[in-house]
Design a protein around this motif. Sequence first.
Motif, PDB file in Angstrom:
ATOM      1  N   TYR A  67      -9.980 -11.713 -12.264  1.00  0.00           N
ATOM      2  CA  TYR A  67     -10.283 -10.622 -13.191  1.00  0.00           C
ATOM      3  C   TYR A  67      -9.954  -9.310 -12.482  1.00  0.00           C
ATOM      4  CZ  TYR A  67     -12.523 -14.280 -15.870  1.00  0.00           C
ATOM      5  OH  TYR A  67     -12.752 -15.430 -16.587  1.00  0.00           O
ATOM      6  N   HIS A  68      -9.092  -8.525 -13.102  1.00  0.00           N
ATOM      7  CA  HIS A  68      -8.567  -7.301 -12.493  1.00  0.00           C
ATOM      8  C   HIS A  68      -9.173  -6.091 -13.208  1.00  0.00           C
ATOM      9  CE1 HIS A  68      -5.311  -9.362 -10.178  1.00  0.00           C
ATOM     10  NE2 HIS A  68      -5.526 -10.272 -11.113  1.00  0.00           N
ATOM     11  N   MET A  69      -9.874  -5.267 -12.450  1.00  0.00           N
ATOM     12  CA  MET A  69     -10.498  -4.063 -12.996  1.00  0.00           C
ATOM     13  C   MET A  69      -9.787  -2.823 -12.452  1.00  0.00           C
ATOM     14  SD  MET A  69     -14.496  -2.814 -12.965  1.00  0.00           S
ATOM     15  CE  MET A  69     -14.607  -2.542 -11.194  1.00  0.00           C
ATOM     16  N   TYR A  70      -9.518  -1.879 -13.350  1.00  0.00           N
ATOM     17  CA  TYR A  70      -8.925  -0.593 -12.984  1.00  0.00           C
ATOM     18  C   TYR A  70      -9.943   0.487 -13.324  1.00  0.00           C
ATOM     19  CZ  TYR A  70      -5.016  -3.766 -13.226  1.00  0.00           C
ATOM     20  OH  TYR A  70      -4.210  -4.862 -13.052  1.00  0.00           O
ATOM     21  N   TYR A  85      -8.914  15.513  -8.835  1.00  0.00           N
ATOM     22  CA  TYR A  85      -8.784  14.700  -7.618  1.00  0.00           C
ATOM     23  C   TYR A  85      -9.002  13.206  -7.878  1.00  0.00           C
ATOM     24  CZ  TYR A  85      -7.837  18.300  -4.243  1.00  0.00           C
ATOM     25  OH  TYR A  85      -7.200  19.290  -3.532  1.00  0.00           O
ATOM     26  N   SER A  86      -8.958  12.813  -9.130  1.00  0.00           N
ATOM     27  CA  SER A  86      -9.148  11.407  -9.461  1.00  0.00           C
ATOM     28  C   SER A  86      -7.870  10.605  -9.245  1.00  0.00           C
ATOM     29  CB  SER A  86      -9.591  11.264 -10.925  1.00  0.00           C
ATOM     30  OG  SER A  86      -9.694   9.913 -11.308  1.00  0.00           O
ATOM     31  N   GLU A  87      -8.052   9.324  -8.916  1.00  0.00           N
ATOM     32  CA  GLU A  87      -6.955   8.359  -8.881  1.00  0.00           C
ATOM     33  C   GLU A  87      -7.447   7.073  -9.523  1.00  0.00           C
ATOM     34  OE1 GLU A  87      -6.057   7.793  -4.747  1.00  0.00           O
ATOM     35  OE2 GLU A  87      -7.913   6.675  -4.341  1.00  0.00           O
ATOM     36  N   ILE A  88      -6.520   6.225  -9.975  1.00  0.00           N
ATOM     37  CA  ILE A  88      -6.892   4.958 -10.594  1.00  0.00           C
ATOM     38  C   ILE A  88      -6.735   3.851  -9.560  1.00  0.00           C
ATOM     39  CG2 ILE A  88      -6.343   3.261 -12.372  1.00  0.00           C
ATOM     40  CD1 ILE A  88      -5.523   5.630 -14.158  1.00  0.00           C
ATOM     41  N   ALA A  89      -7.858   3.212  -9.251  1.00  0.00           N
ATOM     42  CA  ALA A  89      -7.879   2.145  -8.256  1.00  0.00           C
ATOM     43  C   ALA A  89      -8.030   0.792  -8.942  1.00  0.00           C
ATOM     44  CB  ALA A  89      -9.019   2.378  -7.262  1.00  0.00           C
ATOM     45  N   HIS A  90      -7.875  -0.267  -8.128  1.00  0.00           N
ATOM     46  CA  HIS A  90      -7.802  -1.641  -8.638  1.00  0.00           C
ATOM     47  C   HIS A  90      -8.721  -2.514  -7.801  1.00  0.00           C
ATOM     48  CE1 HIS A  90      -5.151  -5.522  -8.436  1.00  0.00           C
ATOM     49  NE2 HIS A  90      -6.034  -5.657  -9.413  1.00  0.00           N
ATOM     50  N   SER A 103      -9.130  -3.555  -4.126  1.00  0.00           N
ATOM     51  CA  SER A 103      -7.850  -4.140  -3.737  1.00  0.00           C
ATOM     52  C   SER A 103      -6.848  -3.077  -3.292  1.00  0.00           C
ATOM     53  CB  SER A 103      -7.271  -4.951  -4.910  1.00  0.00           C
ATOM     54  OG  SER A 103      -5.983  -5.444  -4.600  1.00  0.00           O
ATOM     55  N   ASP A 104      -6.563  -2.110  -4.156  1.00  0.00           N
ATOM     56  CA  ASP A 104      -5.533  -1.111  -3.850  1.00  0.00           C
ATOM     57  C   ASP A 104      -5.632   0.035  -4.842  1.00  0.00           C
ATOM     58  OD1 ASP A 104      -3.387  -1.652  -6.168  1.00  0.00           O
ATOM     59  OD2 ASP A 104      -4.124  -3.590  -5.458  1.00  0.00           O
ATOM     60  N   VAL A 105      -4.818   1.057  -4.622  1.00  0.00           N
ATOM     61  CA  VAL A 105      -4.698   2.171  -5.570  1.00  0.00           C
ATOM     62  C   VAL A 105      -3.533   1.865  -6.502  1.00  0.00           C
ATOM     63  CG1 VAL A 105      -4.233   4.631  -5.854  1.00  0.00           C
ATOM     64  CG2 VAL A 105      -5.696   3.841  -3.979  1.00  0.00           C
ATOM     65  N   ALA A 106      -3.818   1.758  -7.784  1.00  0.00           N
ATOM     66  CA  ALA A 106      -2.778   1.442  -8.761  1.00  0.00           C
ATOM     67  C   ALA A 106      -1.942   2.676  -9.104  1.00  0.00           C
ATOM     68  CB  ALA A 106      -3.410   0.856 -10.028  1.00  0.00           C
ATOM     69  N   LEU A 107      -2.613   3.783  -9.426  1.00  0.00           N
ATOM     70  CA  LEU A 107      -1.933   5.025  -9.785  1.00  0.00           C
ATOM     71  C   LEU A 107      -2.567   6.163  -9.008  1.00  0.00           C
ATOM     72  CD1 LEU A 107      -1.693   4.653 -13.700  1.00  0.00           C
ATOM     73  CD2 LEU A 107      -0.014   3.952 -11.988  1.00  0.00           C
TER      74      LEU A 107
END
Length: 372
Positions: A67-70, A85-90, A103-107
């Motif tokens: 299950y992948h959450m962003y 200053y927001s970023e979309i993480a995963h 896991s990582d930064v998606a965007l």
Amino acid sequence: MKNTTLWLLVLISIIQMSCAKKVDKLSPDESFNFKIEFEKVAKSSVFSEEGKSVWGGTLVKGDDGLYHMYYSRWPKNIGWEWVNYSEIAHATATSPFGPFTFSDVALGDRGSQFWDGATTHNPTILKIKGKYYLYYMGNTGNKDIVSVPGKAKINWEHRNNQRIGVAVADHPNGPWTRLDTPVLDVTHGDDEAYDALMTSNPSVCEMPDGKILMVYKAVGKQFKLPAGGPVVHMVAISDSPTGPFKKYPEPIFVFEGERFPAEDPYIWYQDGKYRAIVKRIKFEGEKRLFSLVQYESIDGIKWDKAKNFEVSDKTVIWEDGSTTKFDHLERPQVFIENGKPIALLCAADTIDVNNVRHSFNIQIPLKITKEN
């Protein structure tokens, strides 16, 4: 006699086909009303990150079984600076109710020269024909920090540069391909348009005919800048997940005399109706009262209050029987598995004695009762 028998068989076949079609697609009179309730929540269904403000969360199941959450995040020590200053993480988990692991930064930040280079925020994920579409708000600007923890302010340049984007990937781990322009821009050349100033907070679903329905937040220029207003929600439809989208002129989720009545819708299609869970913003004098409410629509364009309008007053019951009424419980995102809505992901927070927000994502089991 043979001809009579043949025509009788043809007539029976036509009737059977007609009945089958009626079952496949419910008419408005046959579709169900939903009563949406929260089940008890496990303490492991709370996701936070040390040193980060975490906001929202949208969920998809990958072909890898995970299950992948962003979600949105930004450094906690700069205050409530989501707008620049927001970023979309995963993050991933083996259950839709967590526990999730980063896991990582998606965007992330890709440079202020891009329309979405400085900020990515409030994602919602859609899987169509094996591809993953991550819709989000993006903006750019001067990157000036105007807040400190406990004293939230807003950078209006970044706020008013908000636009809606979409990134595309073949796998929920990415890589994500971002577009050079917004998938839904403001309406240019018309200062009277409801979305003349900014567009943000997209919610999307696939329609039965394969088109893409989007509900989005819009701010106009009818009131004094830089805040502008009113703040409303609009509808747009596209033949493709990457646009172009046709905008519809009338705002939805409105209450007469209110300039900012709602926020953060999540939309989906089920049992013959489009459904929405929406953050309601109601004023009693100078005090704002937040709750989660339910809307429904037959065509995705005109929306009405559902029969069971109220969903939650921000109260969560934990598995041990204790309760918490959060300061905010918003950014609702429904997770559907095997055709059944089973979880509601929300942004939540508590505020300490120094007025500092401590924010996280919470995954709430849903109980949905279908009523005729």
